[in-house]
Enzyme design. Structure first.
Site, PDB file in Angstrom:
ATOM      1  CE  LYS A 190      -2.145   3.176   3.106  1.00 21.47           C
ATOM      2  NZ  LYS A 190      -1.729   4.047   1.862  1.00 21.47           N
ATOM      3  N   GLY A 243       6.912   4.795   8.407  1.00 21.16           N
ATOM      4  CA  GLY A 243       6.202   6.135   8.536  1.00 21.16           C
ATOM      5  C   GLY A 243       6.198   6.741   9.795  1.00 21.16           C
ATOM      6  CB  SER A 244       3.435   9.701  11.747  1.00 18.88           C
ATOM      7  OG  SER A 244       2.915   8.240  11.761  1.00 18.88           O
ATOM      8  CB  THR A 245       5.914   7.827  16.642  1.00 21.85           C
ATOM      9  OG1 THR A 245       7.222   8.121  16.054  1.00 21.85           O
ATOM     10  CG2 THR A 245       5.804   6.736  17.491  1.00 21.85           C
ATOM     11  CG  LEU A 246      -0.719   8.680  16.196  1.00 19.32           C
ATOM     12  CD1 LEU A 246      -0.827   8.757  16.930  1.00 19.32           C
ATOM     13  CD2 LEU A 246      -1.519  10.076  14.880  1.00 19.32           C
ATOM     14  N   GLY A 248       2.613   3.943  13.408  1.00 23.25           N
ATOM     15  CA  GLY A 248       2.776   3.270  13.801  1.00 23.25           C
ATOM     16  C   GLY A 248       2.336   2.016  15.023  1.00 23.25           C
ATOM     17  CD  GLU A 266      12.211   3.320   9.242  1.00 26.49           C
ATOM     18  OE1 GLU A 266      12.340   4.244  10.266  1.00 26.49           O
ATOM     19  OE2 GLU A 266      12.333   3.747   7.700  1.00 26.49           O
ATOM     20  CB  CYS A 300      13.235   7.420   8.686  1.00 24.74           C
ATOM     21  SG  CYS A 300      14.159   7.001   7.126  1.00 24.74           S
TER      22      CYS A 300
END
Ligand code: NAI
Ligand code: MG
Length: 526
Positions: A190, A243-246, A248, A266, A300
């Site tokens: 995706k 992507g972003s921590t949120l 993730g 990651e 990143c």
């Protein structure tokens, strides 16, 4: 809203070259519209104009893609050695077109895409093509009479969802599908809703390379729709995400609440870059600016926190500013030869950078370089250096205050709330602080919830040994920054992620071990 879209969009590069890009979801080696007719509009960040409208997967489409992927896996169609090698060859054949497409959809410099993104991605797919017949188990001695044996088989997980961001489309795709296909998994990729085109164009190569239908499906979609459906799908065996921590966190939670699918993440970081007084300052300055301004800081492992030893602070800042100047080359025209910089990927991303820097100004930091939007069309922001930040005050120690300012100012507060220490700007913004001792700077560098990358420059070999061992990061660069190799692993300590990509380690992300215990004594050993 559902709308009829042409099956192919014809794009024109600034040099007049034309490129057809398919707009459908790629399922079973065919491009098909979304069942509900959902679409994504992709914008060119340089012109701020619509580039293409493509199909967007909704839950129904995800179900179809997963069923296709499961079928391909059941029939063990994933023996991929020859086809992966062919895929690398085809990508090499079309590298120029893919570099241009990255530049159109993401806004990055076409030259950087051609010289960095594409060669690395081709080499990555080729590297993992070589792994496909080198994954094997062990025979383990368990019985001194030789009547029983134990052995392991290294087997693929199965159907893998791979959710990638928009900053390095083809490269993230290569990092993800390379090891998954080598391991014999099937893949549902995706891409980001901000940049769906490179992965769609790549899907054509998958069919051309001769992969059986369903081994690789590609479903552009909005994250909370198609991405969330994949993460919580009961028939998906593994989800890999960058992507972003949120996001993730949401993916891990969805995996936990559904079928406990395996998860690798990651999640970027807020990586420190340290200049010790014995460093070659001119050389180090190029690494520092490259480490933060490449890809407009949308990287990143961008080295966004700079620590400079007090004795060389002024001299280093001079070198740094001279080097920063080079990074506006090509603003306004990312196809120009020699262009290094580009716009941020979206208006939202650019506004986030504006808000961060305004917040830093309010917190008392001074702007040493840049510090404003670029006055022109496109979502550009000037390479920016924020300085006069001492360890005991203002931006660095007062990140909490800065976060509060940012809460008030903008709508990315969720992302910040999710990771309290360390504001991930994801833009061309470097924050500089002075330090005095090695001990002090290691403390500062490690004072973050992240741990993806860290870099330092020193010509004292003993110091290099001490410091590399003390930094809490998945990758430590010594006298360089940002360079990666397909054969060496990459991933995060702390909240920067789970698992390692690249190298032999990435194969572990897509395989599971079966232990086979066998009694061939015919009953005599009972
Ligand atoms: P994001 O993490 O939301 O998006 C990355 C991917 O995740 C996209 O494909 C998106 O469609 C998908 N996604 C979003 N929500 C999802 C959900 N609920 N379930 C499953 N998939 C989902 O990042 P976004 O919004 O594009 O950027 C926001 C910030 O994230 C950036 O400012 C940056 O700080 C960070 N980021 C970090 C990256 C990295 O390389 N580590 C890459 C991209 C963004
Ligand atoms: Mg776009």
């Amino acid at each position: 809203m559902a709308k009829q879209i042409p099956a192919v969009v014809n794009l024109a590069f600034p040099n007049g070259r034309k490129l057809d890009v398919p707009t459908g979801l790629f399922i079973d080696n065919k491009f098909v519209p979304s069942v509900e007719g959902a679409t994504i509009d992709s914008i060119n960040p340089v012109t701020e104009e619509l580039l293409a409208t493509v199909s967007s997967a909704t839950e129904q489409d995800i179900d179809i893609a997963v069923a296709s992927s499961r079928n391909a896996f059941k029939n063990r169609m994933g023996s991929q050695l020859p086809t992966c090698a062919t895929l690398a060859d085809l990508l090499e054949r079309d590298a120029e077109a893919f570099a241009g497409l990255e530049a159109l959809d993401n806004g990055k410099s076409a030259q950087v895409a051609r010289e960095v993104d594409l060669p690395d991605s081709i080499a990555c797919i080729r590297y993992y093509a070589g792994w496909a017949d080198k994954i094997f188990g062990q025979t383990i001695e368990v019985d001194d009479k030789g009547l029983k044996s134990a052995s392991t088989r290294v087997e693929p997980f199965g159907v893998c969802a791979q959710i990638i961001p928009w900053n390095y489309n083809i490269m993230m795709l290569a990092w993800k599908i390379g090891p998954a296909l080598a391991a014999g998994c099937t893949v549902i990729l995706k891409p980001s809703e901000l940049t769906p085109l490179p992965a769609l164009k790549f899907s054509e190569l998958v069919a051309e390379a001769g992969f059986p239908p369903g081994v690789f499906n590609c479903v552009p979609s909005y994250g909370p729709i198609g991405g969330a459906a994949l993460a919580s799908h009961l028939n998906v065996d593994k989800v890999a995400f960058t992507g972003s921590t949120l996001t993730g966190r949401k993916i891990m939670q969805a995996a936990a609440l559904s079928n406990l699918k395996k998860v690798t993440l990651e999640l970027g970081g807020k990586s420190p870059h340290i200049i010790f007084e014995s460093a070659n300052l001119k050389d180090a300055a190029t690494h520092v600016t490259g480490g933060i301004f490449l890809n407009q800081g949308q990287d990143c492992s961008a080295g966004s926190r700079l620590y400079v030893q007090a004795s060389v602070y002024d001299a280093f800042l001079k070198e740094l500013k001279a080097s920063a100047e080079e990074w506006t080359a090509g603003y306004g025209d990312n196809f120009k030869e020699g262009a290094l910089g580009g716009p941020l990927v979206s208006k939202a991303q650019r506004d986030k950078v504006v808000n961060y820097v305004e917040g830093a100004k309010e917190a008392g930091a001074s702007i040493l370089y840049g510090g404003t939007k670029w006055e022109g069309k496109g979502w550009y922001y000037l390479p920016t250096i924020i300085g006069d930040v001492t360890p005991d005050m203002k931006v660095v120690k007062e990140e909490v205050r800065l976060i509060i300012i940012l809460f008030i100012h903008h709508r990315y507060s969720d992302d910040l709330r999710s990771s309290f220490v360390g504001v991930k700007i994801f833009g061309p913004v470097l924050v500089v602080s002075k330090f005095n001792t090695e001990e002090e700077v290691i403390e500062l560098a490690n004072n973050t919830t992240y741990g993806l990358g860290a870099g330092f420059h020193s010509s004292d070999a003993n110091q290099c040994q001490r410091v590399q061992a003390s930094l809490e990061a998945g990758t430590v660069w010594v006298n360089q920054y940002g360079l990666l190799y397909n054969q060496s692993p990459f991933g995060g300590y702390k909240q920067s992620g789970i698992g390692r990509e690249l190298g032999s380690y990435a194969i572990d992300n897509y395989t599971q071990i079966k232990t086979v215990l066998w009694d061939y004594s015919g009953g005599s050993s009972q």
